[in-house]
Design an enzyme around this catalytic site. Structure first.
Site, PDB file in Angstrom:
ATOM      1  N   ASP A  26       0.815  -1.216   0.000  1.00 13.35           N
ATOM      2  CA  ASP A  26       0.000   0.000   0.000  1.00 13.35           C
ATOM      3  C   ASP A  26       0.853   1.273   0.000  1.00 13.35           C
ATOM      4  OD1 ASP A  26      -2.278   1.476   0.010  1.00 13.35           O
ATOM      5  OD2 ASP A  26      -2.775   1.143   2.108  1.00 13.35           O
ATOM      6  N   GLU A  73     -11.924  -5.554  -5.492  1.00  6.98           N
ATOM      7  CA  GLU A  73     -12.547  -4.217  -5.431  1.00  6.98           C
ATOM      8  C   GLU A  73     -11.780  -3.187  -6.278  1.00  6.98           C
ATOM      9  OE1 GLU A  73     -11.958  -6.049  -2.453  1.00  6.98           O
ATOM     10  OE2 GLU A  73     -14.020  -6.767  -2.666  1.00  6.98           O
ATOM     11  N   ASN A  74     -10.552  -3.515  -6.673  1.00  3.17           N
ATOM     12  CA  ASN A  74      -9.730  -2.522  -7.385  1.00  3.17           C
ATOM     13  C   ASN A  74     -10.224  -2.204  -8.802  1.00  3.17           C
ATOM     14  OD1 ASN A  74      -6.574  -3.522  -5.835  1.00  3.17           O
ATOM     15  ND2 ASN A  74      -7.952  -1.863  -5.282  1.00  3.17           N
TER      16      ASN A  74
HETATM   17  C1  FPP Z   1      -2.088  -0.011  -3.276  1.00  2.00           C
HETATM   18  O1  FPP Z   1      -1.596   1.323  -3.265  1.00  2.00           O
HETATM   19  C2  FPP Z   1      -1.539  -0.721  -4.423  1.00  2.00           C
HETATM   20  C3  FPP Z   1      -2.276  -1.328  -5.388  1.00  2.00           C
HETATM   21  C4  FPP Z   1      -3.750  -1.354  -5.371  1.00  2.00           C
HETATM   22  C5  FPP Z   1      -1.641  -1.965  -6.564  1.00  2.00           C
HETATM   23  C6  FPP Z   1      -0.340  -2.684  -6.291  1.00  2.00           C
HETATM   24  C7  FPP Z   1       0.216  -3.071  -7.599  1.00  2.00           C
HETATM   25  C8  FPP Z   1       1.505  -3.072  -7.928  1.00  2.00           C
HETATM   26  C9  FPP Z   1       2.606  -2.766  -6.975  1.00  2.00           C
HETATM   27  C10 FPP Z   1       1.906  -3.383  -9.348  1.00  2.00           C
HETATM   28  C11 FPP Z   1       1.700  -4.803  -9.732  1.00  2.00           C
HETATM   29  C12 FPP Z   1       2.640  -5.653  -8.992  1.00  2.00           C
HETATM   30  C13 FPP Z   1       3.557  -6.460  -9.566  1.00  2.00           C
HETATM   31  C14 FPP Z   1       4.536  -7.123  -8.687  1.00  2.00           C
HETATM   32  C15 FPP Z   1       3.645  -6.689 -10.998  1.00  2.00           C
HETATM   33  P1  FPP Z   1      -2.611   2.529  -3.512  1.00  2.00           P
HETATM   34  O2  FPP Z   1      -2.707   2.779  -4.963  1.00  2.00           O
HETATM   35  O3  FPP Z   1      -3.924   2.232  -2.848  1.00  2.00           O
HETATM   36  O4  FPP Z   1      -1.854   3.690  -2.787  1.00  2.00           O
HETATM   37  P2  FPP Z   1      -2.518   4.932  -2.027  1.00  2.00           P
HETATM   38  O5  FPP Z   1      -3.277   4.358  -0.860  1.00  2.00           O
HETATM   39  O6  FPP Z   1      -1.332   5.725  -1.601  1.00  2.00           O
HETATM   40  O7  FPP Z   1      -3.402   5.626  -3.002  1.00  2.00           O
END
Ligand code: FPP
Length: 245
Positions: A26, A73-74
């Site tokens: 996150d 949910e994403n």
């Molecule tokens: C949460 O941070 C992160 C995600 C929903 C996506 C995570 C995906 C990756 C790191 C890329 C795919 C992974 C690999 C290994 C190929 P957020 O976007 O909710 O952050 P925020 O809370 O600061 O908005």
């Protein structure tokens, strides 16, 4: 106490090393915003952090690393962000197929992959086939994963088997219907970025996991931060609902 658990260099020792570490990756969006970059750049940096942390886990002797890459949910996120995450997944899988063999890491994707683009599903099939030939650390990317969804799917699959042979259900036999069927439960669950909730991640499996929270945003999460998480875990007293004498 701490000295007996850590090596001289400050790295966690093998004593009480978590076998399985789970991470909610996150803080990518906030990391990007702080730098005036689009959110997708945060995910790109986050994918790089995953690569580094997976290799470090392997070096330490951790057997399983499971990360939350995309939840059920994403899909609610802007289409551009969803497609950027899918793109990162595709390039990660493409690059990793060869690297995995060299580095001895088994890579797998856990979740409902049916709605993913066909190119990615094909890559997942190839990755799975190759992973079966590797005997090393298992790195799992949870994609289109939701803990409740997983439990409902498992319940349906169990009900179908029950209708056939009437086999009785136990906690242990139910676990066999989950995506994590052959894996031990996470010992340590890490959530960076200051949030302190489970967000539908590994709900069944984390029943007795130790939690570690940090304000560090995922793209900034490094080896030293993982050392701190493991050291904190090693100081915990795990009782599983019992009493330690
Ligand atoms: C949460 O941070 C992160 C995600 C929903 C996506 C995570 C995906 C990756 C790191 C890329 C795919 C992974 C690999 C290994 C190929 P957020 O976007 O909710 O952050 P925020 O809370 O600061 O908005």
């Amino acid at each position: 106490m701490r000295q007996t658990l850590e090596t001289k260099a400050g790295r966690p020792g093998a004593d009480r090393l978590p076998r399985h570490i789970a991470i909610i990756m996150d803080g990518n969006g906030r990391w990007a915003k702080k730098r005036g970059l689009p959110r997708t750049m945060g995910h790109k940096a986050g994918a790089e952090t995953f690569r580094n942390i997976a290799l470090y886990c392997q070096k330490l002797g951790v057997e399983y690393l499971t990360v939350y890459a995309f939840s059920t949910e994403n899909w609610k996120r802007p289409a551009e962000e969803v497609s950027a995450i899918m793109g990162l997944l595709e390039s990660y899988l493409t690059e990793s197929i060869e690297k995995m063999v060299r580095q001895g890491v088994r890579l797998q994707v856990l979740g409902d992959i049916a709605p993913l683009p066909e190119r990615i599903r094909r890559l997942i099939d190839r990755t799975d086939a190759l992973s079966r030939t590797i005997d090393g650390m298992t790195a799992s990317l949870c994609v289109n994963y939701g803990g409740r969804d997983e439990i409902v799917r498992a319940a349906r699959a169990y009900a179908a088997d029950y209708a056939r042979d009437g086999r009785d259900l136990t906690e242990q036999s139910f676990s066999r219907y989950l995506y994590t069927a052959d894996m031990p439960d996470p010992d340590l669950l890490i959530r960076p970025s200051g949030e302190q909730r489970i967000s539908n991640f590994l709900l069944w499996q984390c029943a007795y996991s130790e939690f570690y929270y940090t304000d560090t945003l995922w793209p900034d999460f490094d080896e030293a931060e993982l050392d701190r998480a493991i050291a904190a875990y090693q100081r915990r007293d795990r009782r599983y609902g019992g009493v330690n004498q």
